[in-house]
Design an enzyme around this catalytic site. Structure first.
Site, mmCIF file in Angstrom:
data_model
loop_
_atom_site.group_PDB
_atom_site.id
_atom_site.type_symbol
_atom_site.label_atom_id
_atom_site.label_comp_id
_atom_site.label_asym_id
_atom_site.label_seq_id
_atom_site.Cartn_x
_atom_site.Cartn_y
_atom_site.Cartn_z
ATOM 1 N N GLN A 214 1.732 -1.384 -0.388
ATOM 2 C CA GLN A 214 1.845 -2.463 0.581
ATOM 3 C C GLN A 214 1.101 -2.125 1.868
ATOM 4 O O GLN A 214 0.488 -3.000 2.500
ATOM 5 C CB GLN A 214 3.325 -2.739 0.892
ATOM 6 C CG GLN A 214 3.588 -3.807 1.934
ATOM 7 C CD GLN A 214 3.149 -5.194 1.490
ATOM 8 O OE1 GLN A 214 3.001 -5.453 0.296
ATOM 9 N NE2 GLN A 214 2.947 -6.093 2.443
ATOM 10 N N GLU A 215 1.117 -0.855 2.247
ATOM 11 C CA GLU A 215 0.472 -0.422 3.486
ATOM 12 C C GLU A 215 -1.050 -0.289 3.344
ATOM 13 O O GLU A 215 -1.799 -0.736 4.206
ATOM 14 C CB GLU A 215 1.055 0.925 3.931
ATOM 15 C CG GLU A 215 2.508 0.880 4.387
ATOM 16 C CD GLU A 215 2.665 0.271 5.771
ATOM 17 O OE1 GLU A 215 1.644 -0.004 6.421
ATOM 18 O OE2 GLU A 215 3.813 0.068 6.193
#
Length: 369
Positions: A214-215
């Site tokens: 996600q990052e």
């Protein structure tokens, strides 16, 4: 009693005694997504003619097919007792068959695992899922109604539905396909670091890998316009605080990010329990613990439960509205972002958990004589 996602159909009600209903579904025709590019993707019952359709034998789906055939519709459907509904959805995804029929909740649960399936249309009215009971179990039936009513009033059913189905709101076909592609091309390079950090800090490695995806999409050299960098996208200040000397070093980044998440878990108020703690910590990882505590205060003010994620995620988006944030200690926040952040991470985690389970099963099977 029997609990097996059984819908109340007229045929079944003649044979069995149903207890309380707990969920509402509808039967849906599910087809291979690739058919959307052609002219044979069905939009109604008439357009099912000529398609290769398979459904489970002795199911409500086979009842529906028989009823439609009796009404004169030409449907080339075969029934099978060899495959479950989930396995038939997988066959649709691989285009071994064109379409199948599944309850809407089963389709929703499996969409992330088989992104090549697509909803064609609903083929039934809304139906109730319920438990089956012996015909003379009046006392048991009364107890079940009382229990289910209490379960609903405490908000437990809402939390349960939120846990399993909330990701549907954020499902994106392209992003999901890219995730599967990067699971093969990028994840193997960093999986050992996630597993090492997971063991060290007692957090599931699939969750850590999902946070990282996600990052940074598992890009060790990732950099945002705000200056955060690396697999876990740490700020320079946070990295220094965590003892991370090189944010672009995959192992350092994963260990630092995991330590930061572990700290967030400790900072979550003790009233927040179970899986809610982890979701609160992830939201704080994204937006800061101050805004999470503001959201808790606002939830309580609005008559919601400040200690469960399903209620907190209703409140968080309100932190961007002036009439709410002006009364809060930490002020304005883009509160919709941590909601999508947490839901996306859990979506990725579920896919990784499923894949990991399949790999373990395949490994055990391969060792059998």
């Amino acid at each position: 009693m029997t609990s097996a996602s059984l819908s109340k159909t007229p045929h079944r009600e003649k044979k069995f005694h149903f207890g309380p209903s707990y969920f509402e579904v509808e039967e849906q025709v599910i087809c291979n997504r690739g058919m959307l590019r052609g002219s044979n993707f069905p939009r109604n019952v008439e357009e099912l003619a000529g398609l290769n359709i398979m459904v489970g034998a002795d199911t409500s789906y086979s009842e529906t097919i028989k009823s439609l055939q009796a009404d004169g519709y030409e449907i080339n459907a075969t029934t099978t007792s060899e495959y479950s509904t989930e396995e038939l959805l997988e066959k649709v995804a691989k285009h071994e068959i064109d379409c199948t029929i599944a309850d809407s909740n089963i389709y929703a649960l499996n969409l992330r695992y088989f992104p090549e399936i697509a909803l064609a249309f609903s083929i039934s009215k809304r139906e109730q899922l319920a438990w089956l009971l012996p015909k003379n179990a009046k006392e048991l039936e009364a107890d079940m109604y009382a229990w289910l009513n209490d379960y609903n009033q405490k908000g437990k059913m809402t939390q349960l539905k939120d846990h399993y189905y909330s990701y549907i709101l954020f499902f994106d076909y392209y992003n999901t396909k890219m995730f599967y592609k990067r699971m093969k091309s990028r994840l193997p390079k960093y999986e050992k670091y996630f597993k090492y950090a997971a063991k060290r800090f007692d957090i599931p490695w699939t969750l850590l890998a999902s946070v990282s995806y996600q990052e940074s999409h598992w890009n060790a050299k990732a950099k945002s316009f705000t200056g955060v960098r690396g697999l876990m996208m740490l700020t320079q200040r946070t990295a220094k605080m965590l003892g991370v000397k090189n944010r672009l070093n995959p192992k350092e980044s994963v260990i630092g990010g995991t330590r930061h998440l572990k700290q967030m878990i400790k900072f979550v108020p003790k009233e927040v329990e179970g899986e809610n703690r982890l979701k609160f910590a992830l939201a704080a990882y994204n937006i800061g613990m101050g805004h999470i505590k503001d959201a808790q205060k606002l939830a309580k003010k609005l008559g919601l439960n400040p200690n469960v994620w399903s209620d907190l995620k209703i409140v968080l988006p309100l932190l961007s509205q002036k009439k709410y944030y002006r009364t809060l200690k930490y002020g304005y926040a883009r509160g919709a972002e941590p909601v999508k952040y947490v839901e996306s991470i859990y979506n990725y985690k579920d896919i990784l958990d499923k894949q990991n389970k399949v790999l373990k099963t395949d490994l055990v099977t391969s060792k059998l004589p």
